[in-house]
Design a protein around this motif. Structure first.
Motif, short mmCIF file in Angstrom:
data_model
loop_
_atom_site.label_atom_id
_atom_site.label_comp_id
_atom_site.label_asym_id
_atom_site.label_seq_id
_atom_site.Cartn_x
_atom_site.Cartn_y
_atom_site.Cartn_z
N GLY A 86 0.82 -1.21 0.00
CA GLY A 86 0.00 0.00 0.00
C GLY A 86 0.84 1.25 0.00
O GLY A 86 0.31 2.36 0.15
N ARG B 257 2.93 2.78 2.18
CA ARG B 257 2.51 3.61 3.30
C ARG B 257 3.63 4.00 4.26
O ARG B 257 3.48 4.96 5.02
CB ARG B 257 1.43 2.87 4.09
CG ARG B 257 0.17 2.59 3.30
CD ARG B 257 -0.81 1.75 4.13
NE ARG B 257 -0.38 0.36 4.24
CZ ARG B 257 -0.80 -0.49 5.18
NH1 ARG B 257 -1.64 -0.07 6.11
NH2 ARG B 257 -0.39 -1.74 5.19
N LYS C 221 -2.66 6.87 -3.47
CA LYS C 221 -3.81 6.03 -3.14
C LYS C 221 -4.63 6.75 -2.08
O LYS C 221 -4.07 7.22 -1.08
CB LYS C 221 -3.35 4.67 -2.63
CG LYS C 221 -2.41 3.95 -3.62
CD LYS C 221 -1.90 2.65 -3.05
CE LYS C 221 -0.81 2.04 -3.95
NZ LYS C 221 -1.27 1.65 -5.27
#
Length: 444
Positions: free
Chosen positions: A186, A188, A231
């Protein structure tokens, strides 16, 4: 030296397998790698490393996609029940699950850093007896968490490198940093480590991965074509009302989301390179006769370059806000992941090539492989290069049982000693690397 490194690596071959299978069995998703991080920190400390953890290596303000407080607390308790070290776990409370180990030789030389990631994917591992981890008893015991991308091997490789270098410390110069990053999936986690200053003083930076369809004994050492990406999760909040009796009193969050989703997929492609947009999740409403007062969707944009991704991102934000205005609903946009595009330093790639050619198990070195995905190590690579250092991303090939992010993913564990030998040789010979960069004061 290569013979000594080979012997040390052979000595810990079984440990590499044991570590990898233990991490695989106790897979932990991004920001909840409490058990994994505690084991890493404990081992680094026992081998004489200066260990930095938690908020010392993670900037709270730039973390992305962090689970809710109650999830973090629940997962911390789960980790303790599965054998995490309580003293170290306390330093990771709140999901600050980063670890940096520093080996300072006390002698002049560059600072070389290796980055490995620790997190698993939110996937339920296969229970099939055809799946080796299941058959041999090391499949994940944590529901919907699985090492389906090889990060268990990455963490084990990082530990292997740490151990071997600790055994030859008196033969090294400069400083070695081992960066164990949470939440790569992701995209992150890396940005928060960059903003915490973890790579500010790094002269040479190498991030690694295993797999990517490369054969065992193959090294991808060059341009991987990582795309920049953003995202985000979008929530529209309107006003519910009876769809038949009082439709004019409602503010329809579902229609706002539907309008946004359709128009997001209509964003023009970019003439200067590849671009992508995808909405992968959409949920709205409660009943057929109720004006929906809430809608949620998850979207990502990508670009071949950071500037193309910025174009896609700005267009997406404009569409999302315009849809909210059209239907008079409130909108909240939560950035949950991001990565840049980047290129490896040619000088460092050449250096890594020279080291890899000394490893008997490496038979092929590839300079170009267009992956098409995204990786947040690009934040670290870009930052190091912007500060005058050199950086690279390399891949060690290994036979795969299934593709990355598949519930039957598994690797050939023989890739781990190959990676350990290559990286330790890079650290040993880093003193010969010609960098004109002024080394900053030591930081974490």
């Amino acid at each position: 030296m290569i013979n000594q490194l080979s012997k040390l690596t052979e000595d810990i071959y079984q440990s590499l397998i044991e570590w990898r299978r233990d991490f695989h069995k106790h897979a932990e998703s991004g920001w909840v790698e409490f058990r994994t991080a505690s084991i890493v920190a404990s081992k680094l400390h026992s081998w004489g490393y200066e260990v930095h953890t938690g908020k010392n290596v993670i900037n709270e303000g730039t973390r992305m996609g962090v689970p809710k407080k109650e999830v973090l607390e629940q997962e911390e308790k789960r980790a303790l029940s599965q054998g995490a070290d309580p003293e170290w776990v306390a330093q990771f409370s709140g999901g600050f699950t980063g670890v940096v180990g520093i080996l300072d030789t006390g002698l002049p030389g560059p600072t070389i850093a290796f980055r490995v990631d620790m997190d698993a994917l939110d996937i339920q591992e296969s229970f099939s007896q055809d799946h080796r981890p299941t058959k041999e008893g090391f499949s994940s015991i944590n529901a919907n968490m699985m090492h389906a991308c090889g990060h268990d091997a990455h963490t084990s490789i990082g530990l292997g490198v740490a151990y071997v270098l600790s055994q030859i410390k008196d033969q090294l110069k400069g400083r070695i940093k081992l960066i164990f990053q949470p939440a790569e999936e992701g995209v992150r986690g890396a940005k928060s480590m960059v903003t915490a200053g973890v790579v500010d003083d790094v002269d040479l930076f190498i991030a690694i991965h295993v797999g990517f369809e490369a054969e065992l004994g193959e090294l991808i050492c060059g341009d991987l074509g990582f795309m920049a990406t953003t995202k985000f999760d979008v929530t529209y909040t309107g006003e519910a009302s009876h769809a038949g009796a009082r439709p004019e009193q409602g503010k329809n969050a579902l229609l706002a989301a539907a309008t946004a989703v359709l128009n997001l997929h209509a964003i023009s492609r970019h003439s200067e390179g590849y671009s992508r947009v995808n909405v992968g999740y959409l949920q709205a409403g409660n009943g057929r006769n109720i004006i929906p007062n809430q809608a949620i969707f998850k979207v990502e944009v990508r670009g071949e370059t950071t500037s193309i991704n910025d174009f896609m991102n700005q267009k997406a934000l404009q569409i999302i806000q315009s849809a909210a205005d059209m239907y008079e609903v409130e909108v909240n946009i939560d950035i949950v992941g991001a990565a840049k595009s980047c290129e490896s330093s040619e000088e460092l790639i050449s250096f890594i090539n020279q080291q890899a050619k000394q490893i008997n198990e490496i038979h092929t070195i590839q300079d170009l492989y267009k992956l098409g995905g995204s990786e947040d190590a690009t934040y670290m690579i870009s930052h190091v290069k912007e500060r005058g250092g050199h950086a690279a991303y390399i891949v060690f090939g290994t036979t795969l049982s299934a593709g990355h992010h598949n519930e039957q993913f598994d690797i050939d564990e023989n890739v781990m000693p190959i990676a350990v030998k290559t990286l330790t040789l890079c650290a040993y010979n880093a003193v010969s690397y010609n960098t004109n960069r002024m080394i900053d004061k030591p930081k974490c």
